[in-house]
Motif scaffolding. Structure first.
Motif, PDB file in Angstrom:
ATOM      1  N   ALA A 191      84.944  45.442  20.931  1.00  0.00           N
ATOM      2  CA  ALA A 191      84.152  46.692  21.114  1.00  0.00           C
ATOM      3  C   ALA A 191      83.116  46.818  19.911  1.00  0.00           C
ATOM      4  O   ALA A 191      82.113  47.278  20.106  1.00  0.00           O
ATOM      5  N   THR A 192      83.581  46.237  18.686  1.00  0.00           N
ATOM      6  CA  THR A 192      82.533  46.244  17.570  1.00  0.00           C
ATOM      7  C   THR A 192      82.764  44.872  16.843  1.00  0.00           C
ATOM      8  O   THR A 192      84.086  44.445  17.118  1.00  0.00           O
ATOM      9  N   PHE A 193      81.888  44.182  16.494  1.00  0.00           N
ATOM     10  CA  PHE A 193      82.140  42.926  15.818  1.00  0.00           C
ATOM     11  C   PHE A 193      81.187  42.963  14.571  1.00  0.00           C
ATOM     12  O   PHE A 193      80.201  43.843  14.378  1.00  0.00           O
ATOM     13  N   ALA A 194      81.468  42.222  13.582  1.00  0.00           N
ATOM     14  CA  ALA A 194      80.674  42.111  12.246  1.00  0.00           C
ATOM     15  C   ALA A 194      80.052  41.018  12.280  1.00  0.00           C
ATOM     16  O   ALA A 194      80.411  39.635  12.439  1.00  0.00           O
ATOM     17  N   VAL A 195      78.715  40.753  11.525  1.00  0.00           N
ATOM     18  CA  VAL A 195      78.021  39.804  11.102  1.00  0.00           C
ATOM     19  C   VAL A 195      77.945  39.732   9.850  1.00  0.00           C
ATOM     20  O   VAL A 195      77.399  40.516   9.033  1.00  0.00           O
ATOM     21  N   ASN A 196      78.680  38.720   8.952  1.00  0.00           N
ATOM     22  CA  ASN A 196      78.928  38.613   7.688  1.00  0.00           C
ATOM     23  C   ASN A 196      77.985  37.727   7.098  1.00  0.00           C
ATOM     24  O   ASN A 196      77.876  36.489   7.479  1.00  0.00           O
ATOM     25  N   THR A 244      80.286  39.160   0.537  1.00  0.00           N
ATOM     26  CA  THR A 244      79.034  38.518   1.075  1.00  0.00           C
ATOM     27  C   THR A 244      77.839  39.228   0.797  1.00  0.00           C
ATOM     28  O   THR A 244      77.881  40.227  -0.160  1.00  0.00           O
ATOM     29  N   ALA A 245      76.914  38.631   1.008  1.00  0.00           N
ATOM     30  CA  ALA A 245      75.321  39.236   0.554  1.00  0.00           C
ATOM     31  C   ALA A 245      75.142  40.527   1.406  1.00  0.00           C
ATOM     32  O   ALA A 245      74.503  41.619   0.733  1.00  0.00           O
ATOM     33  N   ALA A 246      75.496  40.659   2.444  1.00  0.00           N
ATOM     34  CA  ALA A 246      75.240  41.652   3.638  1.00  0.00           C
ATOM     35  C   ALA A 246      76.472  41.622   4.646  1.00  0.00           C
ATOM     36  O   ALA A 246      76.853  40.585   4.919  1.00  0.00           O
ATOM     37  N   HIS A 247      76.498  42.563   5.629  1.00  0.00           N
ATOM     38  CA  HIS A 247      77.338  42.596   7.001  1.00  0.00           C
ATOM     39  C   HIS A 247      76.351  43.623   7.679  1.00  0.00           C
ATOM     40  O   HIS A 247      75.839  44.641   7.385  1.00  0.00           O
ATOM     41  N   LEU A 248      76.565  43.262   8.827  1.00  0.00           N
ATOM     42  CA  LEU A 248      75.905  44.144  10.035  1.00  0.00           C
ATOM     43  C   LEU A 248      76.989  44.358  11.047  1.00  0.00           C
ATOM     44  O   LEU A 248      77.626  43.383  11.837  1.00  0.00           O
ATOM     45  N   LEU A 249      77.121  45.640  11.065  1.00  0.00           N
ATOM     46  CA  LEU A 249      78.403  45.963  12.117  1.00  0.00           C
ATOM     47  C   LEU A 249      77.627  46.299  13.701  1.00  0.00           C
ATOM     48  O   LEU A 249      76.533  46.893  13.681  1.00  0.00           O
ATOM     49  N   CYS A 250      78.094  45.505  14.575  1.00  0.00           N
ATOM     50  CA  CYS A 250      77.294  45.444  15.786  1.00  0.00           C
ATOM     51  C   CYS A 250      78.266  45.980  17.152  1.00  0.00           C
ATOM     52  O   CYS A 250      79.340  45.674  17.005  1.00  0.00           O
ATOM     53  N   PRO A 293      89.789  45.675   6.386  1.00  0.00           N
ATOM     54  CA  PRO A 293      89.547  46.324   7.637  1.00  0.00           C
ATOM     55  C   PRO A 293      88.305  47.277   7.673  1.00  0.00           C
ATOM     56  O   PRO A 293      88.404  48.261   6.789  1.00  0.00           O
ATOM     57  N   GLY A 294      87.452  47.113   8.470  1.00  0.00           N
ATOM     58  CA  GLY A 294      86.223  47.979   8.622  1.00  0.00           C
ATOM     59  C   GLY A 294      86.552  48.884  10.084  1.00  0.00           C
ATOM     60  O   GLY A 294      87.577  48.800  10.472  1.00  0.00           O
ATOM     61  N   PRO A 295      85.395  49.622  10.235  1.00  0.00           N
ATOM     62  CA  PRO A 295      85.855  50.346  11.590  1.00  0.00           C
ATOM     63  C   PRO A 295      86.099  49.435  12.627  1.00  0.00           C
ATOM     64  O   PRO A 295      85.469  48.511  13.040  1.00  0.00           O
ATOM     65  N   GLY A 296      86.877  50.365  13.582  1.00  0.00           N
ATOM     66  CA  GLY A 296      87.227  49.659  14.820  1.00  0.00           C
ATOM     67  C   GLY A 296      88.280  48.348  14.430  1.00  0.00           C
ATOM     68  O   GLY A 296      88.347  47.449  15.283  1.00  0.00           O
ATOM     69  N   GLU A 297      88.701  48.258  13.452  1.00  0.00           N
ATOM     70  CA  GLU A 297      89.711  47.226  12.685  1.00  0.00           C
ATOM     71  C   GLU A 297      88.889  45.802  12.724  1.00  0.00           C
ATOM     72  O   GLU A 297      89.700  44.939  13.003  1.00  0.00           O
ATOM     73  N   VAL A 298      87.723  45.964  12.482  1.00  0.00           N
ATOM     74  CA  VAL A 298      86.904  44.908  12.446  1.00  0.00           C
ATOM     75  C   VAL A 298      86.930  44.488  11.074  1.00  0.00           C
ATOM     76  O   VAL A 298      86.586  44.720  10.290  1.00  0.00           O
ATOM     77  N   PRO A 299      87.376  42.943  10.846  1.00  0.00           N
ATOM     78  CA  PRO A 299      87.542  42.698   9.401  1.00  0.00           C
ATOM     79  C   PRO A 299      86.239  42.297   8.847  1.00  0.00           C
ATOM     80  O   PRO A 299      85.344  41.587   9.503  1.00  0.00           O
ATOM     81  N   ILE A 300      86.115  42.879   7.574  1.00  0.00           N
ATOM     82  CA  ILE A 300      84.638  42.628   7.073  1.00  0.00           C
ATOM     83  C   ILE A 300      84.954  41.688   5.806  1.00  0.00           C
ATOM     84  O   ILE A 300      86.016  42.046   4.985  1.00  0.00           O
ATOM     85  N   LEU A 301      84.152  40.566   5.464  1.00  0.00           N
ATOM     86  CA  LEU A 301      84.546  39.755   4.447  1.00  0.00           C
ATOM     87  C   LEU A 301      84.206  40.141   3.127  1.00  0.00           C
ATOM     88  O   LEU A 301      82.913  40.986   3.250  1.00  0.00           O
ATOM     89  N   GLY A 354      85.553  39.482  14.462  1.00  0.00           N
ATOM     90  CA  GLY A 354      86.173  40.854  15.376  1.00  0.00           C
ATOM     91  C   GLY A 354      87.608  40.926  15.211  1.00  0.00           C
ATOM     92  O   GLY A 354      88.346  40.539  14.507  1.00  0.00           O
ATOM     93  N   PRO A 355      88.024  42.115  15.969  1.00  0.00           N
ATOM     94  CA  PRO A 355      89.166  42.580  15.586  1.00  0.00           C
ATOM     95  C   PRO A 355      90.406  41.490  16.017  1.00  0.00           C
ATOM     96  O   PRO A 355      90.074  40.566  16.876  1.00  0.00           O
ATOM     97  N   GLY A 356      91.627  41.680  15.846  1.00  0.00           N
ATOM     98  CA  GLY A 356      92.540  40.678  16.024  1.00  0.00           C
ATOM     99  C   GLY A 356      92.466  39.383  15.223  1.00  0.00           C
ATOM    100  O   GLY A 356      93.149  38.339  15.492  1.00  0.00           O
ATOM    101  N   LEU A 357      91.670  39.639  14.205  1.00  0.00           N
ATOM    102  CA  LEU A 357      91.658  38.502  13.054  1.00  0.00           C
ATOM    103  C   LEU A 357      90.965  37.395  13.812  1.00  0.00           C
ATOM    104  O   LEU A 357      91.430  35.991  13.956  1.00  0.00           O
ATOM    105  N   VAL A 358      89.697  37.413  14.384  1.00  0.00           N
ATOM    106  CA  VAL A 358      89.080  36.321  14.947  1.00  0.00           C
ATOM    107  C   VAL A 358      87.535  36.139  14.158  1.00  0.00           C
ATOM    108  O   VAL A 358      87.196  37.121  13.836  1.00  0.00           O
TER     109      VAL A 358
END
Ligand SMILES: Cc1cc2nc3c(=O)[nH]c(=O)nc-3n(C[C@H](O)[C@H](O)[C@H](O)COP(=O)(O)O)c2cc1C
Length: 167
Positions: free
Chosen positions: A71-76, A116-122, A105-113, A32-36
Motif C-alpha cells: 500500500a506504501t513503498f519507499a524509493v531510497n 541514504t541521500a534521501a527517500h521518497l515515500l510513495c 521501519p517507516g509508515p505502513g511498516e515500510v523499511p527505510i534504509l 516495501g513491507p514484508g522486508l522486500v
C-alpha cells in the motif's frame, strides 16, 4: 503517441546496450513491507503536480510479486558510499536487510534504509505493462533527506560519484 505497431526492424540488442552504456544514472533501492527491496537505476521523476515518480521492474523479478502488494513503498536514493548496499539489493538468495544493511521501519511498516541521500515515500499510482518490464508510477506522499547529500551513480557496470565541472 500510442503503443507502436512494429513496421520496421528495431535496433539489435548489442547496439542498444552500447548506446545505453553511455548513459549514467542514480541508484535507488525500492523497499516495501514484508522486508522486500530491489536495486534500480530506472528511477525518474515524472510529474510535479501531482508529485509522481517512476521505476521499471523486470517481469522476471522475484521481488515484484510482493512489492506490488504494498500500500506504501519507499524509493531510497543511495548515497555515494552505498555501492555495497546497491549490490546487496540486486543479489538473490541472501537476506538483503541483514548486516551491513541498516534500516528502520517507516509508515505502513515500510523499511527505510539508513545512510541514504534521501527517500521518497510513495503510494502506488499506476502500473503499466511495458515490454519485458512493468512501468511502476508512485504518488509521493512524503520525503526525507539524509545528511550525505551526494548521490551514488552507476555507469557501464561501475559505481561512482558526481564530479561537477568547475565554475
Ligand atoms: C545498478 C543496478 C541497477 C538495477 N536496475 C534495475 C532496474 O531498474 N529494474 C530492474 O528490474 N532490475 C534492476 N536491477 C536488477 C535488480 O536489482 C535485480 O536483478 C533484482 O533485484 C534480482 O532480484 P529479484 O528477483 O529480487 O528482483 C539492477 C541491478 C543493479 C546492480
Amino acid at each position: 503517441m500510442g503503443t507502436r505497431v512494429r513496421q520496421t526492424p528495431v535496433v539489435d540488442g548489442e547496439r542498444f546496450r552500447q548506446a545505453l552504456g553511455r548513459h549514467a544514472a542514480g541508484v535507488v533501492v525500492v523497499t516495501g513491507p514484508g522486508l522486500v527491496g530491489l536495486t534500480a537505476t530506472s528511477f525518474t521523476s515524472v510529474s510535479l503536480d501531482p508529485p509522481l515518480v517512476s521505476f521499471c521492474v523486470a517481469r522476471t523479478s522475484t521481488t515484484w510479486p510482493d512489492l506490488r502488494k504494498a500500500a506504501t513503498f519507499a524509493v531510497n536514493v543511495l548515497a555515494t558510499d552505498q555501492a555495497e548496499i546497491a549490490s546487496r539489493f540486486s543479489v538473490r538468495g541472501i537476506d538483503r536487510f541483514g548486516p551491513p544493511t541498516s534500516w528502520r521501519p517507516g509508515p505502513g511498516e515500510v523499511p527505510i534504509l539508513d545512510g541514504t541521500a534521501a527517500h521518497l515515500l510513495c503510494e502506488p499510482y499506476d502500473t503499466i505493462a511495458m515490454g519485458d518490464h512493468w512501468l511502476v508510477v508512485g504518488l509521493v506522499v512524503d520525503t526525507g533527506l539524509g545528511s550525505p547529500a551526494v548521490p551514488l551513480l552507476y555507469h557501464r557496470g561501475r559505481y561512482g560519484r558526481f564530479n561537477p565541472h568547475s565554475g
